[in-house]
Design an enzyme around this catalytic site. Structure first.
Site, PDB file in Angstrom:
ATOM      1  CG  HIS A  14      -5.877  -2.166   8.928  1.00  0.00           C
ATOM      2  ND1 HIS A  14      -6.020  -0.874   9.405  1.00  0.00           N
ATOM      3  CD2 HIS A  14      -4.545  -2.383   8.875  1.00  0.00           C
ATOM      4  CE1 HIS A  14      -4.823  -0.356   9.605  1.00  0.00           C
ATOM      5  NE2 HIS A  14      -3.915  -1.253   9.304  1.00  0.00           N
TER       6      HIS A  14
ATOM      7  CG  ASP B  93      -0.307  -0.446   2.508  1.00  0.00           C
ATOM      8  OD1 ASP B  93       0.941  -0.476   2.560  1.00  0.00           O
ATOM      9  OD2 ASP B  93      -1.021  -0.750   3.472  1.00  0.00           O
TER      10      ASP B  93
HETATM   11  C1  GLP Z   1      -0.610   0.386   8.682  1.00  0.00           C
HETATM   12  C2  GLP Z   1      -0.234  -0.333   7.393  1.00  0.00           C
HETATM   13  C3  GLP Z   1      -0.350  -1.820   7.543  1.00  0.00           C
HETATM   14  C4  GLP Z   1       0.342  -2.207   8.829  1.00  0.00           C
HETATM   15  C5  GLP Z   1      -0.454  -1.720  10.003  1.00  0.00           C
HETATM   16  C6  GLP Z   1       0.200  -1.997  11.342  1.00  0.00           C
HETATM   17  O1  GLP Z   1      -1.824   1.041   8.616  1.00  0.00           O
HETATM   18  N1  GLP Z   1      -0.953   0.052   6.226  1.00  0.00           N
HETATM   19  O2  GLP Z   1       0.232  -2.461   6.413  1.00  0.00           O
HETATM   20  O3  GLP Z   1       0.427  -3.600   8.911  1.00  0.00           O
HETATM   21  O4  GLP Z   1      -0.755  -0.354   9.879  1.00  0.00           O
HETATM   22  O5  GLP Z   1       1.230  -1.122  11.599  1.00  0.00           O
HETATM   23  P1  GLP Z   1       2.325  -1.348  12.707  1.00  0.00           P
HETATM   24  O6  GLP Z   1       3.144  -2.507  12.269  1.00  0.00           O
HETATM   25  O7  GLP Z   1       3.099  -0.087  12.740  1.00  0.00           O
HETATM   26  O8  GLP Z   1       1.591  -1.615  13.966  1.00  0.00           O
END
Ligand code: GLP
Length: 276
Positions: A149, A79
């Site tokens: 998500h 993304d």
């Molecule tokens: C973001 C990204 C995701 C990621 C998620 C968790 O929104 N788009 O791909 O997996 O949040 O983030 P983190 O690993 O910083 O907790």
């Protein structure tokens, strides 16, 4: 779900519980390096966020020490924030270059990510859809949003979705604000690979660390496969591994001993590995 044809029934998700973040990153690196060593031309589906940073550091350390070859590897990212060009310090393209690609000697021509600055969003989604068809991924790495998500597929996203533009959930904007100077700077929209395309990867590796992911981990694996919890779709994938640390599995473990329907579906494989 009819899209998955013969993958109708839930397959086993392998769950590896580790003591901490460090060990989670170590186990994840073993799996990623296994894919790269088995096929030096592998296509790696990669993710951003803070969760994979330890894994990326280990891949870079291994490359420096052991010379693991990435010259023919190709990468596809999940993304990108809409409106941010790849040179912007908060763009995911920049994040990948800084935290992984430069350290592995991976050049821009080997990498793929949505163009956040694309004027025609529809055309950009179509371009990425076509690209994903041409580049079947050997492995797809995923982080987990605290609301369940995956990539930027927020709760309610159809399981059959392809690349699309999303309006980020309020909780996601808040979660991601820690990486920006001010919450007002967090883009409200993003391009994301769809759930259908995540599911097309041969193998999926999802990482979760910390108490803030405990609820999402529980909802993902407790068995209700629903678009309200995008990550729950992973239970339908034939080869999906979750590596989660102690704190991310707190709720899961707490509920394991209770006599609810979930208990019957958890089988202890070997120490610290359970299969749902
Ligand atoms: C973001 C990204 C995701 C990621 C998620 C968790 O929104 N788009 O791909 O997996 O949040 O983030 P983190 O690993 O910083 O907790």
């Amino acid at each position: 779900i009819s899209l998955y044809g013969s993958f109708y029934e839930a397959h086993a998700m392998k769950i590896i519980i580790t003591k901490n973040y460090e060990e989670m990153s170590e186990r994840a690196a073993e799996i990623m390096l296994g894919v790269v060593k088995q096929n030096p031309k592998a296509v790696l589906g990669l993710a951003t966020g803070t969760t994979p940073l330890g894994l990326y550091a280990k891949m870079i350390a291994d490359h420096k020490e052991n010379g693991t070859d990435y010259s023919q590897i190709r990468t596809v990212n999940l993304d990108e924030y809409k409106g941010l060009p790849k040179t912007h310090e908060q763009s995911y393209a920049y994040f990948m270059k800084k935290n992984l690609f430069d350290g592995l000697g991976i050049i821009p021509e080997q990498t793929n990510i949505e163009n956040g600055a694309a004027r025609d969003a529809e055309a950009e989604c179509a371009r990425y859809d076509a690209l994903l068809e041409e580049l079947p991924r050997d492995i797809q790495l995923l982080g987990l949003g605290s609301n369940g998500h995956i990539a930027f597929n927020e709760p309610g996203t159809p399981f059959g979705s392809g690349t699309h533009v999303v309006e980020l959930a309020e909780s996601t904007v808040k979660d991601n604000a820690r990486l920006f100077k001010d919450i007002s700077e967090v883009p409200q929209k993003a391009f994301t690979m769809g759930i259908r395309q995540i599911m097309q990867a041969k193998k999926i590796l999802i990482l979760a660390s910390g108490e803030s992911k405990s609820d999402a981990v529980y909802k993902m694996v407790k068995g209700e496969i629903t678009e309200k919890v995008p990550a729950s779709v992973l239970l339908l994938h034939p080869d999906c591994i979750l590596i989660a640390d102690e704190s991310a599995t707190r709720k899961l473990k707490a509920n394991q001993s209770r006599q609810d329907s979930f208990v019957g579906r958890v089988v202890c494989d070997k120490k610290d590995t359970i299969t749902v």
